[in-house]
Design an enzyme around this catalytic site. Structure first.
Site, PDB file in Angstrom:
ATOM      1  N   TYR A 113       7.715   1.579  -7.353  1.00 24.67           N
ATOM      2  CA  TYR A 113       6.946   0.332  -7.415  1.00 24.67           C
ATOM      3  C   TYR A 113       6.500   0.020  -8.851  1.00 24.67           C
ATOM      4  O   TYR A 113       6.513  -1.138  -9.266  1.00 24.67           O
ATOM      5  CB  TYR A 113       5.730   0.419  -6.494  1.00 24.67           C
ATOM      6  CG  TYR A 113       6.070   0.597  -5.024  1.00 24.67           C
ATOM      7  CD1 TYR A 113       7.109  -0.127  -4.436  1.00 24.67           C
ATOM      8  CD2 TYR A 113       5.347   1.474  -4.214  1.00 24.67           C
ATOM      9  CE1 TYR A 113       7.419   0.046  -3.083  1.00 24.67           C
ATOM     10  CE2 TYR A 113       5.650   1.637  -2.876  1.00 24.67           C
ATOM     11  CZ  TYR A 113       6.683   0.927  -2.318  1.00 24.67           C
ATOM     12  OH  TYR A 113       6.982   1.086  -0.990  1.00 24.67           O
ATOM     13  N   GLU A 131       0.848  -1.185   0.000  1.00 23.52           N
ATOM     14  CA  GLU A 131       0.000   0.000   0.000  1.00 23.52           C
ATOM     15  C   GLU A 131       0.881   1.232   0.000  1.00 23.52           C
ATOM     16  O   GLU A 131       1.910   1.241   0.679  1.00 23.52           O
ATOM     17  CB  GLU A 131      -0.891   0.026   1.242  1.00 23.52           C
ATOM     18  CG  GLU A 131      -2.115  -0.834   1.084  1.00 23.52           C
ATOM     19  CD  GLU A 131      -2.798  -1.102   2.410  1.00 23.52           C
ATOM     20  OE1 GLU A 131      -2.500  -0.418   3.397  1.00 23.52           O
ATOM     21  OE2 GLU A 131      -3.639  -2.017   2.434  1.00 23.52           O
TER      22      GLU A 131
HETATM   23  C1  LIG Z   1      10.897   5.740  -2.244  1.00 22.05           C
HETATM   24  C2  LIG Z   1      12.369   5.442  -1.877  1.00 22.05           C
HETATM   25  C3  LIG Z   1      12.412   4.195  -0.984  1.00 22.05           C
HETATM   26  C4  LIG Z   1      13.165   5.187  -3.194  1.00 22.05           C
HETATM   27  O1  LIG Z   1      14.480   4.773  -2.835  1.00 22.05           O
HETATM   28  P1  LIG Z   1      15.710   4.899  -3.882  1.00 22.05           P
HETATM   29  O2  LIG Z   1      16.804   4.005  -3.400  1.00 22.05           O
HETATM   30  O3  LIG Z   1      16.008   6.327  -4.091  1.00 22.05           O
HETATM   31  O4  LIG Z   1      15.054   4.302  -5.217  1.00 22.05           O
HETATM   32  P2  LIG Z   1      15.870   3.704  -6.474  1.00 22.05           P
HETATM   33  O5  LIG Z   1      17.138   4.482  -6.638  1.00 22.05           O
HETATM   34  O6  LIG Z   1      15.995   2.231  -6.312  1.00 22.05           O
HETATM   35  O7  LIG Z   1      14.879   4.068  -7.660  1.00 22.05           O
HETATM   36  C5  LIG Z   1      14.452   3.109  -8.615  1.00 22.05           C
HETATM   37  C6  LIG Z   1      13.521   3.811  -9.590  1.00 22.05           C
HETATM   38  O8  LIG Z   1      12.356   4.295  -8.891  1.00 22.05           O
HETATM   39  C7  LIG Z   1      11.953   5.557  -9.463  1.00 22.05           C
HETATM   40  N1  LIG Z   1      12.159   6.634  -8.474  1.00 22.05           N
HETATM   41  C8  LIG Z   1      12.761   6.535  -7.258  1.00 22.05           C
HETATM   42  N2  LIG Z   1      12.758   7.739  -6.628  1.00 22.05           N
HETATM   43  C9  LIG Z   1      12.132   8.607  -7.462  1.00 22.05           C
HETATM   44  C10 LIG Z   1      11.824   9.987  -7.374  1.00 22.05           C
HETATM   45  N3  LIG Z   1      12.152  10.736  -6.293  1.00 22.05           N
HETATM   46  N4  LIG Z   1      11.172  10.558  -8.412  1.00 22.05           N
HETATM   47  C11 LIG Z   1      10.830   9.849  -9.505  1.00 22.05           C
HETATM   48  N5  LIG Z   1      11.116   8.516  -9.667  1.00 22.05           N
HETATM   49  C12 LIG Z   1      11.761   7.906  -8.639  1.00 22.05           C
HETATM   50  C13 LIG Z   1      12.861   5.783 -10.659  1.00 22.05           C
HETATM   51  O9  LIG Z   1      12.252   5.145 -11.765  1.00 22.05           O
HETATM   52  C14 LIG Z   1      14.113   5.034 -10.227  1.00 22.05           C
HETATM   53  O10 LIG Z   1      14.935   4.659 -11.304  1.00 22.05           O
HETATM   54  P3  LIG Z   1      15.988   5.738 -11.913  1.00 22.05           P
HETATM   55  O11 LIG Z   1      16.710   6.371 -10.759  1.00 22.05           O
HETATM   56  O12 LIG Z   1      16.865   4.896 -12.786  1.00 22.05           O
HETATM   57  O13 LIG Z   1      15.158   6.737 -12.669  1.00 22.05           O
HETATM   58  C15 LIG Z   1      13.008   6.664  -1.150  1.00 22.05           C
HETATM   59  O14 LIG Z   1      12.734   7.845  -1.884  1.00 22.05           O
HETATM   60  C16 LIG Z   1      12.539   6.855   0.279  1.00 22.05           C
HETATM   61  O15 LIG Z   1      13.107   6.279   1.223  1.00 22.05           O
HETATM   62  N6  LIG Z   1      11.474   7.677   0.468  1.00 22.05           N
HETATM   63  C17 LIG Z   1      10.955   7.954   1.829  1.00 22.05           C
HETATM   64  C18 LIG Z   1      10.290   6.736   2.418  1.00 22.05           C
HETATM   65  C19 LIG Z   1       9.109   6.265   1.582  1.00 22.05           C
HETATM   66  O16 LIG Z   1       8.305   7.049   1.075  1.00 22.05           O
HETATM   67  N7  LIG Z   1       8.987   4.922   1.454  1.00 22.05           N
HETATM   68  C20 LIG Z   1       7.910   4.289   0.722  1.00 22.05           C
HETATM   69  C21 LIG Z   1       6.712   4.130   1.585  1.00 22.05           C
HETATM   70  S1  LIG Z   1       5.395   3.312   0.722  1.00 22.05           S
END
Ligand SMILES: CC(C)(COP(=O)(O)OP(=O)(O)OC[C@H]1O[C@@H](n2cnc3c(N)ncnc32)[C@H](O)[C@@H]1OP(=O)(O)O)[C@@H](O)C(=O)NCCC(=O)NCCS
Length: 128
Positions: free
Chosen positions: A101, A89
């Site tokens: 996701y 979710e």
């Molecule tokens: C969401 C989160 C876990 C992503 O972690 P991350 O390690 O930066 O993600 P990744 O580097 O593996 O990203 C993989 C892909 O996801 C997408 N993505 C990730 N962050 C993004 C952003 N800020 N904006 C747009 N696309 C994004 C992109 O497609 C990315 O691929 P790319 O970098 O080659 O374009 C991180 O931003 C976070 O910790 N956020 C706060 C906590 C949170 O919201 N958790 C989810 C709760 S449901």
């Protein structure tokens, strides 16, 4: 280890940090936790279904593929243990997580209206 996780969680979710006891309770209830210095994923496998409970990456380490890699590790483990589908979710206003996701193969299958303090929760699913 749990205290390090607590700090990392607070960096990722500053408005609703979990304490070490929360992680301990999740482990006791059957959740798996994969954590490193910069990221964590918590998931649960029950029979043929798996669920991502939460995921986070330290702000300074984002966009390096850590979250995507952790999802694949969790998905592979869940599949090995017999899960056929993985669910999660996510809040509709969490664009980064929804992009993550979607890229990892999840698609929207439902909505829980106003689930998070007035914000809709999107229910997503992926085949394993
Ligand atoms: C969401 C989160 C876990 C992503 O972690 P991350 O390690 O930066 O993600 P990744 O580097 O593996 O990203 C993989 C892909 O996801 C997408 N993505 C990730 N962050 C993004 C952003 N800020 N904006 C747009 N696309 C994004 C992109 O497609 C990315 O691929 P790319 O970098 O080659 O374009 C991180 O931003 C976070 O910790 N956020 C706060 C906590 C949170 O919201 N958790 C989810 C709760 S449901």
């Amino acid at each position: 280890m749990l205290q390090q996780l607590e700090k990392l969680h607070a960096q990722c979710f500053p408005h609703k940090p979990w304490c070490a006891n929360d992680f301990d309770d999740l482990k006791k209830s059957g959740c798996d936790i994969i954590a490193s210095q910069n990221g964590f994923i918590i998931y649960r496998v029950v029979a043929d279904e798996a669920e991502i409970i939460t995921i986070g990456v330290a702000p300074a380490a984002r966009r390096g593929g850590i979250a995507a890699a952790m999802i694949e590790i969790a998905a592979a483990d869940a599949k090995k243990r017999g899960a056929k589908k993985m669910f999660l979710e996510v809040a509709r206003d969490n664009a980064a997580a929804i992009a993550l996701y979607s890229r990892a193969g999840f698609s929207e299958i439902g909505v829980r209206p106003k689930y998070y303090d007035g914000i809709d929760a999107i229910l997503m699913q992926r085949q394993l």
